[in-house]
Design a protein around this motif. Sequence first.
Motif, PDB file in Angstrom:
ATOM      1  N   HIS A 131       0.824  -1.213   0.000  1.00 35.93           N
ATOM      2  CA  HIS A 131       0.000   0.000   0.000  1.00 35.93           C
ATOM      3  C   HIS A 131       0.857   1.261   0.000  1.00 35.93           C
ATOM      4  CE1 HIS A 131      -3.292  -2.725   0.753  1.00 35.93           C
ATOM      5  NE2 HIS A 131      -2.681  -3.162   1.820  1.00 35.93           N
ATOM      6  N   ARG A 132       2.067   1.116  -0.490  1.00 37.45           N
ATOM      7  CA  ARG A 132       2.974   2.255  -0.562  1.00 37.45           C
ATOM      8  C   ARG A 132       2.692   3.088  -1.804  1.00 37.45           C
ATOM      9  NH1 ARG A 132       9.447   2.054  -1.928  1.00 37.45           N
ATOM     10  NH2 ARG A 132       9.885   4.264  -1.553  1.00 37.45           N
ATOM     11  N   ARG A 137       3.159  11.906   1.030  1.00 37.64           N
ATOM     12  CA  ARG A 137       3.794  13.023   1.732  1.00 37.64           C
ATOM     13  C   ARG A 137       4.369  12.609   3.074  1.00 37.64           C
ATOM     14  NH1 ARG A 137      -0.995  17.201   1.793  1.00 37.64           N
ATOM     15  NH2 ARG A 137      -2.173  15.267   1.635  1.00 37.64           N
ATOM     16  N   GLY A 138       3.788  11.587   3.691  1.00 33.61           N
ATOM     17  CA  GLY A 138       4.280  11.162   4.991  1.00 33.61           C
ATOM     18  C   GLY A 138       5.474  10.228   4.918  1.00 33.61           C
ATOM     19  N   GLY A 139       5.808   9.740   3.718  1.00 32.12           N
ATOM     20  CA  GLY A 139       6.914   8.816   3.572  1.00 32.12           C
ATOM     21  C   GLY A 139       6.677   7.488   4.260  1.00 32.12           C
ATOM     22  N   ASN A 140       5.414   7.111   4.390  1.00 28.49           N
ATOM     23  CA  ASN A 140       5.063   5.893   5.118  1.00 28.49           C
ATOM     24  C   ASN A 140       5.023   4.669   4.200  1.00 28.49           C
ATOM     25  OD1 ASN A 140       4.564   7.345   7.606  1.00 28.49           O
ATOM     26  ND2 ASN A 140       2.676   8.076   6.655  1.00 28.49           N
ATOM     27  N   LYS A 144      -2.068   6.172   3.830  1.00 34.59           N
ATOM     28  CA  LYS A 144      -3.428   6.109   4.357  1.00 34.59           C
ATOM     29  C   LYS A 144      -4.399   6.936   3.523  1.00 34.59           C
ATOM     30  CE  LYS A 144      -2.237   4.892   9.091  1.00 34.59           C
ATOM     31  NZ  LYS A 144      -2.538   5.077  10.528  1.00 34.59           N
ATOM     32  N   CYS A 145      -3.921   8.011   2.918  1.00 34.59           N
ATOM     33  CA  CYS A 145      -4.799   8.835   2.078  1.00 34.59           C
ATOM     34  C   CYS A 145      -5.308   8.026   0.890  1.00 34.59           C
ATOM     35  CB  CYS A 145      -4.060  10.073   1.600  1.00 34.59           C
ATOM     36  SG  CYS A 145      -3.668  11.270   2.895  1.00 34.59           S
ATOM     37  N   THR A 146      -4.401   7.310   0.224  1.00 32.85           N
ATOM     38  CA  THR A 146      -4.794   6.514  -0.938  1.00 32.85           C
ATOM     39  C   THR A 146      -5.770   5.421  -0.547  1.00 32.85           C
ATOM     40  OG1 THR A 146      -2.704   6.959  -2.067  1.00 32.85           O
ATOM     41  CG2 THR A 146      -3.958   5.048  -2.799  1.00 32.85           C
ATOM     42  N   ASP A 168      -0.783   9.187  10.800  1.00 29.05           N
ATOM     43  CA  ASP A 168      -2.148   9.671  10.542  1.00 29.05           C
ATOM     44  C   ASP A 168      -2.180  11.132  10.106  1.00 29.05           C
ATOM     45  OD1 ASP A 168      -3.539   7.239  11.576  1.00 29.05           O
ATOM     46  OD2 ASP A 168      -2.611   7.853  13.455  1.00 29.05           O
ATOM     47  N   ALA A 169      -1.033  11.806  10.181  1.00 27.70           N
ATOM     48  CA  ALA A 169      -1.011  13.252   9.974  1.00 27.70           C
ATOM     49  C   ALA A 169      -1.485  13.648   8.579  1.00 27.70           C
ATOM     50  CB  ALA A 169       0.398  13.789  10.227  1.00 27.70           C
ATOM     51  N   CYS A 170      -1.043  12.919   7.559  1.00 29.02           N
ATOM     52  CA  CYS A 170      -1.414  13.273   6.191  1.00 29.02           C
ATOM     53  C   CYS A 170      -2.916  13.136   5.982  1.00 29.02           C
ATOM     54  CB  CYS A 170      -0.643  12.405   5.209  1.00 29.02           C
ATOM     55  SG  CYS A 170      -0.875  12.863   3.480  1.00 29.02           S
TER      56      CYS A 170
END
Length: 221
Positions: A131-132, A137-140, A144-146, A168-170
């Motif tokens: 799920h990358r 923007r968070g470099g996670n 989570k946005c997608t 969770d910030a993004c």
Amino acid sequence: MIFVLDFDGTLATEDTVDQLLEHHADPAWQALETDWVDGRISALECMQSQVRLVRGDHITLGKFFRQIRLDPHFDVFRQYVRRFAHLAVVSDGLDFAIQTALRHAGHEDLPVYANQLHFISPDRLELSFPHRQTDCRGGNGVCKCTVARQLAARHGGPIVLVGDGKSDACLAGEADIVFAKGSLIRHCQSENISHIPFEHFGDVLCAVQAWDIDNQLFAAV
């Protein structure tokens, strides 16, 4: 309505990745954690390197993850919101840990979107990131946005985030409603993001019970 639920520190009472590292990894993981917190490496780089320091086979770690404690208020919360909402656990943690803990607690039917843990050998674990998004923007490892957008397209919105930290910030900037605890509160305050503070899922339930779902009127209590 989609509830996007963070796992570590939110649905689980503690950070399960940190617990894993403290019990089953070389102490060098702590220096990597510091590098991530200070912004010298991404969350993805940090977790991938830390997991390689873990020693434990499938059985040993499965037993460990069955000890994960979930928020004791979650059962009642889920029973209430499942009548009108879709719930999904979206975490930048480990799928094996989350799925094992949920199955042990009787929530094995909850969909999980997380980084995939692979048991190469008893002395070698690896991560993959299905799920990358390279432009996240968070470099996670998990964008989570997608995932939230895909869930909303499939099930309908609005999107409700329940989270506690950096991963969770993004999404906090995109979600229609944000329940925040821990460092996510400070992020929302600094970015002027409207949010509802909470300590546990009992608080989230109280707020949701005050909503007029039929007329899509959502407000904090």
